[in-house]
Design a protein around this motif. Structure first.
Motif, PDB file in Angstrom:
ATOM      1  N   SER A 170      -3.864 -11.708  20.322  1.00 56.40           N
ATOM      2  CA  SER A 170      -2.812 -10.696  20.238  1.00 56.40           C
ATOM      3  C   SER A 170      -1.729 -11.111  19.253  1.00 56.40           C
ATOM      4  CB  SER A 170      -2.204 -10.465  21.621  1.00 56.40           C
ATOM      5  OG  SER A 170      -3.180  -9.957  22.511  1.00 56.40           O
ATOM      6  N   ARG A 171      -1.382 -12.417  19.238  1.00 60.01           N
ATOM      7  CA  ARG A 171      -0.402 -12.890  18.256  1.00 60.01           C
ATOM      8  C   ARG A 171      -0.936 -12.721  16.848  1.00 60.01           C
ATOM      9  NH1 ARG A 171       0.145 -17.430  21.966  1.00 60.01           N
ATOM     10  NH2 ARG A 171      -1.073 -18.709  20.510  1.00 60.01           N
ATOM     11  N   ASN A 172      -2.225 -12.930  16.671  1.00 58.38           N
ATOM     12  CA  ASN A 172      -2.830 -12.778  15.352  1.00 58.38           C
ATOM     13  C   ASN A 172      -2.717 -11.329  14.875  1.00 58.38           C
ATOM     14  OD1 ASN A 172      -6.045 -12.867  13.825  1.00 58.38           O
ATOM     15  ND2 ASN A 172      -4.285 -14.014  13.104  1.00 58.38           N
ATOM     16  N   SER A 173      -2.939 -10.383  15.780  1.00 60.46           N
ATOM     17  CA  SER A 173      -2.768  -8.965  15.440  1.00 60.46           C
ATOM     18  C   SER A 173      -1.316  -8.656  15.117  1.00 60.46           C
ATOM     19  CB  SER A 173      -3.232  -8.090  16.607  1.00 60.46           C
ATOM     20  OG  SER A 173      -4.617  -8.211  16.823  1.00 60.46           O
ATOM     21  N   LEU A 174      -0.417  -9.228  15.901  1.00 64.22           N
ATOM     22  CA  LEU A 174       1.006  -8.994  15.686  1.00 64.22           C
ATOM     23  C   LEU A 174       1.453  -9.508  14.323  1.00 64.22           C
ATOM     24  CD1 LEU A 174       3.825  -8.203  16.678  1.00 64.22           C
ATOM     25  CD2 LEU A 174       3.949 -10.421  17.832  1.00 64.22           C
ATOM     26  N   TYR A 175       1.024 -10.700  13.971  1.00 58.66           N
ATOM     27  CA  TYR A 175       1.430 -11.274  12.684  1.00 58.66           C
ATOM     28  C   TYR A 175       0.769 -10.552  11.510  1.00 58.66           C
ATOM     29  CZ  TYR A 175       3.503 -15.145  15.338  1.00 58.66           C
ATOM     30  OH  TYR A 175       4.275 -15.899  16.178  1.00 58.66           O
ATOM     31  N   MET A 176      -0.403  -9.961  11.743  1.00 62.02           N
ATOM     32  CA  MET A 176      -1.045  -9.166  10.697  1.00 62.02           C
ATOM     33  C   MET A 176      -0.184  -7.978  10.305  1.00 62.02           C
ATOM     34  SD  MET A 176      -4.738  -7.166  10.808  1.00 62.02           S
ATOM     35  CE  MET A 176      -4.234  -6.194  12.226  1.00 62.02           C
ATOM     36  N   LEU A 177       0.567  -7.422  11.266  1.00 66.09           N
ATOM     37  CA  LEU A 177       1.382  -6.242  10.985  1.00 66.09           C
ATOM     38  C   LEU A 177       2.360  -6.468   9.848  1.00 66.09           C
ATOM     39  CD1 LEU A 177       2.397  -4.783  14.473  1.00 66.09           C
ATOM     40  CD2 LEU A 177       0.845  -3.778  12.789  1.00 66.09           C
ATOM     41  N   ARG A 178       2.894  -7.687   9.759  1.00 63.65           N
ATOM     42  CA  ARG A 178       3.913  -7.972   8.733  1.00 63.65           C
ATOM     43  C   ARG A 178       3.422  -7.578   7.340  1.00 63.65           C
ATOM     44  NH1 ARG A 178       4.320 -12.086   5.108  1.00 63.65           N
ATOM     45  NH2 ARG A 178       6.402 -12.593   4.315  1.00 63.65           N
ATOM     46  N   GLY A 179       2.269  -8.110   6.951  1.00 63.33           N
ATOM     47  CA  GLY A 179       1.747  -7.822   5.624  1.00 63.33           C
ATOM     48  C   GLY A 179       1.414  -6.355   5.442  1.00 63.33           C
ATOM     49  N   GLN A 180       0.897  -5.708   6.496  1.00 66.15           N
ATOM     50  CA  GLN A 180       0.538  -4.301   6.384  1.00 66.15           C
ATOM     51  C   GLN A 180       1.772  -3.417   6.225  1.00 66.15           C
ATOM     52  OE1 GLN A 180      -1.932  -3.717   9.881  1.00 66.15           O
ATOM     53  NE2 GLN A 180      -3.779  -4.175   8.714  1.00 66.15           N
ATOM     54  N   ILE A 181       2.838  -3.742   6.945  1.00 71.35           N
ATOM     55  CA  ILE A 181       4.082  -2.976   6.797  1.00 71.35           C
ATOM     56  C   ILE A 181       4.658  -3.160   5.406  1.00 71.35           C
ATOM     57  CG2 ILE A 181       6.474  -2.790   7.594  1.00 71.35           C
ATOM     58  CD1 ILE A 181       5.414  -3.608  10.402  1.00 71.35           C
ATOM     59  N   LEU A 182       4.662  -4.393   4.914  1.00 71.84           N
ATOM     60  CA  LEU A 182       5.249  -4.654   3.602  1.00 71.84           C
ATOM     61  C   LEU A 182       4.452  -3.991   2.485  1.00 71.84           C
ATOM     62  CD1 LEU A 182       6.371  -8.368   4.058  1.00 71.84           C
ATOM     63  CD2 LEU A 182       7.822  -6.339   3.902  1.00 71.84           C
ATOM     64  N   LEU A 183       3.140  -3.896   2.629  1.00 72.50           N
ATOM     65  CA  LEU A 183       2.349  -3.176   1.638  1.00 72.50           C
ATOM     66  C   LEU A 183       2.706  -1.690   1.636  1.00 72.50           C
ATOM     67  CD1 LEU A 183      -1.164  -4.833   2.036  1.00 72.50           C
ATOM     68  CD2 LEU A 183       0.326  -4.951   0.033  1.00 72.50           C
ATOM     69  N   SER A 184       2.986  -1.141   2.818  1.00 71.40           N
ATOM     70  CA  SER A 184       3.395   0.261   2.901  1.00 71.40           C
ATOM     71  C   SER A 184       4.763   0.472   2.264  1.00 71.40           C
ATOM     72  CB  SER A 184       3.417   0.714   4.365  1.00 71.40           C
ATOM     73  OG  SER A 184       3.754   2.076   4.475  1.00 71.40           O
ATOM     74  N   VAL A 185       5.609  -0.573   2.274  1.00 75.40           N
ATOM     75  CA  VAL A 185       6.898  -0.487   1.587  1.00 75.40           C
ATOM     76  C   VAL A 185       6.692  -0.514   0.077  1.00 75.40           C
ATOM     77  CG1 VAL A 185       9.164  -1.545   1.275  1.00 75.40           C
ATOM     78  CG2 VAL A 185       8.057  -1.648   3.513  1.00 75.40           C
ATOM     79  N   LEU A 186       5.853  -1.399  -0.389  1.00 80.99           N
ATOM     80  CA  LEU A 186       5.643  -1.566  -1.829  1.00 80.99           C
ATOM     81  C   LEU A 186       4.902  -0.376  -2.449  1.00 80.99           C
ATOM     82  CD1 LEU A 186       4.630  -5.342  -1.952  1.00 80.99           C
ATOM     83  CD2 LEU A 186       6.757  -4.350  -2.802  1.00 80.99           C
ATOM     84  N   TYR A 187       4.006   0.248  -1.687  1.00 82.95           N
ATOM     85  CA  TYR A 187       3.185   1.339  -2.220  1.00 82.95           C
ATOM     86  C   TYR A 187       3.289   2.567  -1.315  1.00 82.95           C
ATOM     87  CZ  TYR A 187       1.361  -2.800  -4.546  1.00 82.95           C
ATOM     88  OH  TYR A 187       1.248  -3.984  -5.235  1.00 82.95           O
ATOM     89  N   PRO A 188       4.460   3.178  -1.222  1.00 80.31           N
ATOM     90  CA  PRO A 188       4.666   4.280  -0.273  1.00 80.31           C
ATOM     91  C   PRO A 188       3.856   5.532  -0.594  1.00 80.31           C
ATOM     92  CG  PRO A 188       6.564   4.044  -1.746  1.00 80.31           C
ATOM     93  CD  PRO A 188       5.697   2.843  -1.971  1.00 80.31           C
ATOM     94  N   TYR A 189       3.411   5.665  -1.835  1.00 78.91           N
ATOM     95  CA  TYR A 189       2.616   6.837  -2.206  1.00 78.91           C
ATOM     96  C   TYR A 189       1.228   6.799  -1.589  1.00 78.91           C
ATOM     97  CZ  TYR A 189       1.094   3.271  -5.498  1.00 78.91           C
ATOM     98  OH  TYR A 189       0.656   2.086  -6.043  1.00 78.91           O
ATOM     99  N   ASP A 190       0.782   5.623  -1.145  1.00 79.83           N
ATOM    100  CA  ASP A 190      -0.527   5.494  -0.508  1.00 79.83           C
ATOM    101  C   ASP A 190      -0.326   5.607   1.000  1.00 79.83           C
ATOM    102  OD1 ASP A 190      -3.011   4.875   0.451  1.00 79.83           O
ATOM    103  OD2 ASP A 190      -3.288   3.080  -0.776  1.00 79.83           O
TER     104      ASP A 190
END
Length: 344
Positions: free
Chosen positions: A291-311
């Motif tokens: 569960s911690r591994n899933s939680l920490y995965m969110l960080r990178g996924q959220i930041l990618l959504s910030v960097l590429y909001p058009y996707d």
């Protein structure tokens, strides 16, 4: 100071402040673009030394409002990593500002030849990651979580204010990242995300982070690379030794660096995680590690959504994973409510 002897116009020659940190008496014979970066210019600089040999350097150049922070992040992160795993990190050389262009700033390191196409095998990849974590464990300069400067994920500043509690540090970062994600999408309403966001902070983070620091347990800060996707980890020319670069470092829980290996976006997965656990013990409570591994995965996924909001697919990916974590906690809560009561 080195001299730029290339047959180019004077305005194309290297800046005086950059020449000053190159080898004394050297001659710059070649400057070429090096790789791709969305936020900085990068160059390969070849210098002929007085004894006739050559030395090659890597320059990252930042300009404008973001420029100073970008190169400071690179220099400070790479310097920290180099202290612990010099065999896996290009040696940082200098940080500076152009004399001729005060709005341009540079980070200089030794250039390392790498094999571009191959993703290192789990044994090579995770040996370098485990070495960084193990050698730095417990050596945070303040004993706390954070970093001396606010580093960058892409061009996004990361608040690394020193904090004594890991739960507090990570919660603050997640609030900041989700605020940025909302702003990147111009505050466009997303009812499911808003619902899940509230539950993330009310239920998920306390459930999976608080036990790390409860009942006599604690998290010992180690140095984290924080951007270990395959583009930042390559074989050196020998095809055996791994080179890690482009860190956005912080002192934190070592398992943060493992989130990227779960991300379906990258061809990594369980073999890499299993290899890591051969070198570094799982944090207690061990049963929460997935569960911690899933939680920490969110960080990178959220930041990618910030960097590429058009996707917009990037937004839905992290929303779906946030939903899975919320549902997991709610299922645990339901199981506890329905468990038989034992009366003594």
């Amino acid at each position: 100071m080195a001299t730029d002897v290339r047959n180019v116009n004077e305005h194309l020659k290297l800046d005086e402040n950059l020449l000053a940190v190159l080898p004394e008496g050297g001659e710059v014979v070649s400057v070429k673009p090096s790789g791709m970066s969305d936020y900085c210019n990068t160059f390969r600089i070849e210098v002929r030394l007085p004894d006739g040999s050559t030395q090659v350097f890597f320059e990252k150049e930042g300009s404008g409002e973001q420029g100073p922070g970008l190169v400071e992040s690179a220099f400070t992160s790479e310097s920290a990593a180099y202290e612990f795993i010099p065999e896996h990190v290009p040696r940082p050389v200098a940080l500076g500002t152009y004399k001729s262009r005060p709005d341009r700033h540079f980070f200089l390191a030794e250039f390392v030849e790498m094999i571009e196409d191959d993703i290192p095998r789990p044994e090579s990849y995770m040996a370098a990651v485990a070495a960084l974590h193990s050698r730095s464990m417990g050596k945070s300069p303040t004993g706390q979580f954070g970093f001396p400067v606010n580093t960058r994920f892409g061009d996004l500043p990361q608040d690394n204010t020193w904090t004594t509690s890991w739960e507090e540090y990570w919660t603050r970062q997640m609030r900041d990242f989700l605020d940025r994600e909302d702003a990147a999408h111009n505050g466009e309403p997303h009812e499911e995300l808003e619902r899940l966001r509230t539950l993330l902070f009310e239920k998920v983070l306390p459930r999976y982070l608080r036990p790390l620091e409860s009942d006599g347990r604690s998290v010992t800060p180690c140095l984290i690379h924080a951007d270990l996707w395959p583009g930042n980890v390559k074989y050196m020319a020998d095809g055996e030794t791994v080179c890690m670069f482009d860190a956005c470092a912080m002192w934190g829980h070592n398992e943060v660096d493992l989130g990227v290996f779960r991300n379906p976006r990258y061809p990594l997965g369980k073999p890499y995680l299993k290899e890591y656990w051969k070198h570094v013990p799982i944090s207690e409570p061990e049963e929460d590690v997935d569960s911690r591994n899933s939680l920490y995965m969110l960080r990178g996924q959220i930041l990618l959504s910030v960097l590429y909001p058009y996707d917009l697919k990037l937004r839905e990916i992290f929303v779906n994973n946030m939903r899975l974590l919320v549902e997991r906690v709610e299922e645990e809560e339901a199981a506890q409510r329905n468990a038989p009561q034992v009366h003594l």
